[in-house]
Motif scaffolding. Structure first.
Motif: not given
Length: 462
Positions: A115, A164, A251
């Motif tokens: 992350s 994400r 993402n």
């Protein structure tokens, strides 16, 4: 007696004439039969040839229709082909490729970062695969026999230990967990086309025009394919990672518009002289694109010639400015030199043909040094903690990099440096914002790509 002889010869002649007539009729019939058999054999051979070529028709009308279609196709130019024709041509190309011994691309291996895109090392990997919750650390006994591989099938694998923009990402294909000391490395192996469905929405807004998204898909596929031919991520068994260091992947989850763009351009890449190019792209230009000289290349790649770009002139990022406190620059210089030498000045000493800064001169109390290449320059002039004002007055928080290398400096020594610039990104290859504007003006994805990349061919990689 004479009359008897005459009747005898007359009867004999009639009999001979009858036999002769029967012979002629029999011979004629035989010839007709042979000719008919020969025609039937010829017809069977033609039918066999047609079947072997994959062109079998049910009747004469369909043959005429096929001929008309072929003539219609022959009148189309390469630049005005419909999407249906492109699909048909791609199928033919793929079949021919198989005949020539070409193989379909291998699967791509993507190294997933944690992350925030800080590290390749994961302390823990957890998620859901086929409805079952999993959680692993480097101490998990499953790794005693080697890497752990998960296959999520059509629903994919949700990784809850990674955050994400879309939340917890879902990965398709296989997920390979490798123990690396006290942490885990996570590699997603999947088909190139499936990978692209996670790249395109992460690199270009899904709301962009169809032809712009298709151009993006071709660029992304070309870039990935080029990386797959290279050495991969140094020190890891992967072709690329999922960050801006290569292409952002996962993402944003696949979207309908971007997935369609990938499917519509399936297998297409950009080549020059038969070799895939480095298909770079970026957000917004400052009026012209740049070349790979900004990264230290002695000579620009022939397909990366600088081109004038006016299509994105109305973008908010076309012009911007930011004021960087002197102490911020002092800290960056100290980090670079490892000393506390006082900063005296910073100035641009060299630009490339498109106007991008490619060398800075930094002067300190004990001397001076140069900072070369676009990335290093943007890093030194980081606007972190500062406010960037865009062309339309929008204010944006600065990040770790200056928006672009197209800028001028105005120094107030000891106080601040005012940076006035244009564009967003490295400036090499295709401007995404310009591509979208071109698509609005009815440019096709082929025309968009050929505008930004010089002397390239769009072809199937299979």
């Amino acid at each position: 007696l004479c009359m008897k002889k005459t009747r005898f010869f007359y009867g004999t002649n009639c009999l001979l004439l009858a036999f002769l007539g029967w012979g002629i009729l029999f011979n004629t019939a035989l010839e007709k039969q042979i000719l008919q058999d020969g025609n039937m054999q010829s017809s069977d051979m033609h039918s066999s040839d047609m079947q072997s070529d994959g062109v079998q028709s049910d009747d004469t009308q369909s043959n005429h229709m096929q001929s008309d279609d072929m003539r219609a196709n022959a009148t189309q130019t390469d630049d005005v082909q419909t999407s249906d024709m492109r699909d048909e041509n791609m199928e033919i190309s793929e079949k021919n490729g198989a005949e020539e011994g070409k193989t379909t691309p291998k699967k791509i291996r993507v190294l997933l970062m944690d992350s925030g895109y800080r590290s390749y090392e994961h302390a823990e990997v957890s998620g859901v695969c086929k409805g079952k919750v999993f959680s692993y650390t480097a101490d998990s006994q499953e790794f005693e026999s080697g890497p752990v591989t998960l296959n999520g099938g059509k629903k994919g694998i949700e990784v809850t230990s990674i955050e994400r923009q879309c939340g917890n990402p879902v990965y398709y294909g296989k997920l390979e967990l490798i123990r690396n000391g006290e942490s885990l490395n996570l590699i997603n192996e999947l088909s190139l086309e499936e990978y692209l469905k996670g790249v395109v929405p992460s690199e270009m807004p899904p709301s962009y025009e169809e032809q712009a998204l298709m151009a993006q898909a071709v660029c992304a596929r070309t870039y990935a394919w080029k990386q797959m031919q290279g050495e991969g991520v140094s020190g890891y068994p992967a072709d690329v990672d999922d960050s801006v260091s290569y292409q952002v992947y996962g993402n944003i989850q696949p979207q309908e518009s971007t997935s369609e763009a990938v499917e519509e351009t399936k297998g297409l890449i950009l080549t020059r002289e038969g070799e895939p190019i480095e298909a770079y792209y970026f957000s917004t230009s400052a009026g012209a694109t740049s070349t790979d000289e900004i990264w230290g290349a002695e000579e620009a790649a022939p397909y990366l010639k600088s081109v004038v770009c006016e299509f994105d002139e109305n973008s908010p990022w076309r012009e911007w400015k930011v004021t960087i406190p002197w102490e911020n620059l002092q800290q960056k210089v100290s980090e670079r030199t490892g000393t506390q030498e006082k900063l005296l000045s910073v100035e641009v000493v060299r630009k490339n043909e498109s106007g991008a800064a490619i060398s800075l001169q930094v002067v300190t109390e004990s001397g001076d040094f140069s900072v070369d290449q676009e990335y290093e320059i943007r890093k030194l002039l980081s606007p972190q903690g500062c406010t960037i004002t865009e062309k339309d007055g929008t204010e944006t928080d600065g990040g770790s990099l200056l928006p672009s290398a197209y800028f001028t400096l105005k120094q107030k020594k000891g106080e601040s440096v005012e940076v006035t610039g244009g564009g967003y990104g490295h400036g090499v290859g295709m401007s995404q914002t310009a591509a979208n504007e071109m698509a609005k003006e009815a440019y096709s994805f082929e025309e968009i790509l050929k505008y930004f990349f010089n002397g390239i061919t769009i072809e199937s990689m299979v």
